[in-house]
Design an enzyme around this catalytic site. Structure first.
Site, PDB file in Angstrom:
ATOM      1  N   CYS A  75      -1.978  -4.631  -5.702  1.00  0.00           N
ATOM      2  CA  CYS A  75      -2.534  -5.858  -5.112  1.00  0.00           C
ATOM      3  C   CYS A  75      -1.494  -6.980  -5.056  1.00  0.00           C
ATOM      4  O   CYS A  75      -0.553  -7.016  -5.861  1.00  0.00           O
ATOM      5  CB  CYS A  75      -3.715  -6.348  -5.937  1.00  0.00           C
ATOM      6  SG  CYS A  75      -5.180  -5.324  -5.859  1.00  0.00           S
ATOM      7  N   GLU A  85      -1.850 -10.146  -5.897  1.00  0.00           N
ATOM      8  CA  GLU A  85      -1.860 -11.013  -7.083  1.00  0.00           C
ATOM      9  C   GLU A  85      -1.022 -10.420  -8.213  1.00  0.00           C
ATOM     10  O   GLU A  85      -0.258 -11.109  -8.884  1.00  0.00           O
ATOM     11  CB  GLU A  85      -3.290 -11.200  -7.606  1.00  0.00           C
ATOM     12  CG  GLU A  85      -4.241 -11.864  -6.641  1.00  0.00           C
ATOM     13  CD  GLU A  85      -4.973 -10.894  -5.734  1.00  0.00           C
ATOM     14  OE1 GLU A  85      -4.379  -9.861  -5.348  1.00  0.00           O
ATOM     15  OE2 GLU A  85      -6.135 -11.168  -5.414  1.00  0.00           O
ATOM     16  N   GLU A  99       0.824  -1.210   0.000  1.00  0.00           N
ATOM     17  CA  GLU A  99       0.000   0.000   0.000  1.00  0.00           C
ATOM     18  C   GLU A  99       0.857   1.259   0.000  1.00  0.00           C
ATOM     19  O   GLU A  99       2.074   1.206   0.181  1.00  0.00           O
ATOM     20  CB  GLU A  99      -0.946  -0.044   1.217  1.00  0.00           C
ATOM     21  CG  GLU A  99      -1.917  -1.206   1.108  1.00  0.00           C
ATOM     22  CD  GLU A  99      -2.994  -1.220   2.177  1.00  0.00           C
ATOM     23  OE1 GLU A  99      -2.882  -0.488   3.177  1.00  0.00           O
ATOM     24  OE2 GLU A  99      -3.955  -1.993   1.993  1.00  0.00           O
TER      25      GLU A  99
HETATM   26  N1  THU Z   1      -6.174  -6.228  -2.515  1.00  0.00           N
HETATM   27  C1  THU Z   1      -5.397  -7.179  -3.110  1.00  0.00           C
HETATM   28  O1  THU Z   1      -4.191  -7.279  -2.821  1.00  0.00           O
HETATM   29  N2  THU Z   1      -5.973  -8.003  -4.014  1.00  0.00           N
HETATM   30  C2  THU Z   1      -7.278  -7.960  -4.398  1.00  0.00           C
HETATM   31  O2  THU Z   1      -7.675  -8.667  -5.306  1.00  0.00           O
HETATM   32  C3  THU Z   1      -8.194  -7.066  -3.689  1.00  0.00           C
HETATM   33  C4  THU Z   1      -7.581  -6.054  -2.806  1.00  0.00           C
HETATM   34  C5  THU Z   1      -5.553  -5.324  -1.548  1.00  0.00           C
HETATM   35  C6  THU Z   1      -5.442  -3.897  -1.999  1.00  0.00           C
HETATM   36  C7  THU Z   1      -5.427  -3.158  -0.698  1.00  0.00           C
HETATM   37  O3  THU Z   1      -4.089  -3.103  -0.235  1.00  0.00           O
HETATM   38  C8  THU Z   1      -6.235  -4.025   0.235  1.00  0.00           C
HETATM   39  O4  THU Z   1      -6.308  -5.309  -0.367  1.00  0.00           O
HETATM   40  C9  THU Z   1      -7.653  -3.524   0.495  1.00  0.00           C
HETATM   41  O5  THU Z   1      -8.347  -3.294  -0.679  1.00  0.00           O
END
Ligand code: THU
Length: 162
Positions: free
Chosen positions: A73, A75, A64
């Site tokens: 994210c 993935e 983040e």
């Molecule tokens: N997030 C992911 O890493 N993958 C996803 O498919 C959905 C959301 C993360 C982004 C952010 O850091 C946190 O989860 C909350 O949205």
């Protein structure tokens, strides 16, 4: 006028003990990756592990940023890292898991739409399905046979070419 409907199919396992050994191992790697997440703003940690055809496993987690939209994210971090470190090597499977402070994640956490689009790019490129293995904190595991199965009416590179 005609109507077209989509049929999304995935397998549901009671828990990880029911999985084939390779899938269970990859899920364990995703859980390890989850611990490397940097998620001070959402407190939602996502870990992903990419199984490559050469036997390598590449891990990634969400990272983040104080400027929220530039967060990446888990993935995408994992699959981009795999593609950058092992270009041209086929991606066989991606295991995805998550954890958060506010509640127990009893159900698997599916990838967001942007991550599905990115994962599909590699599926399209390699012309071989990428299996997804999903689990929350514990309990049920979903196995999706191909990214395209959970991305109906998708946009791919074929629209860009003649
Ligand atoms: N997030 C992911 O890493 N993958 C996803 O498919 C959905 C959301 C993360 C982004 C952010 O850091 C946190 O989860 C909350 O949205």
């Amino acid at each position: 006028m005609k109507k077209i409907s989509f049929n999304a199919e995935y397998e549901v396992y009671e828990d990880e003990t029911q999985l084939p050994p390779a899938a269970k191992k990859l899920l364990q790697k995703a859980k390890e990756a989850c611990q490397t997440a940097y998620a001070p703003y959402s407190n939602f940690k996502v870990g992903a592990a990419v199984q490559l055809a050469n036997g390598e496993i590449v891990k990634g987690s969400n990272q983040e940023n104080a400027a929220f939209p530039v967060t990446i994210c888990g993935e995408r971090n994992a699959v981009f890292a795999a593609a950058a470190q092992y270009p041209g090597v086929q991606i066989e499977a991606v295991a995805i898991t998550a954890e958060t402070v506010s509640k127990e994640l009893k159900k698997p956490v599916p990838p967001c739409g942007s991550c599905r689009q990115v994962l599909f790019e590699y599926e399209f490129r390699q012309q071989q399905p990428i299996q997804l293995i999903l689990q929350g904190d514990a309990g049920e595991v979903y196995i999706v046979k191909a990214v395209k199965d959970i991305l109906p009416l998708l946009f791919d590179a074929s629209y860009l070419k003649k």
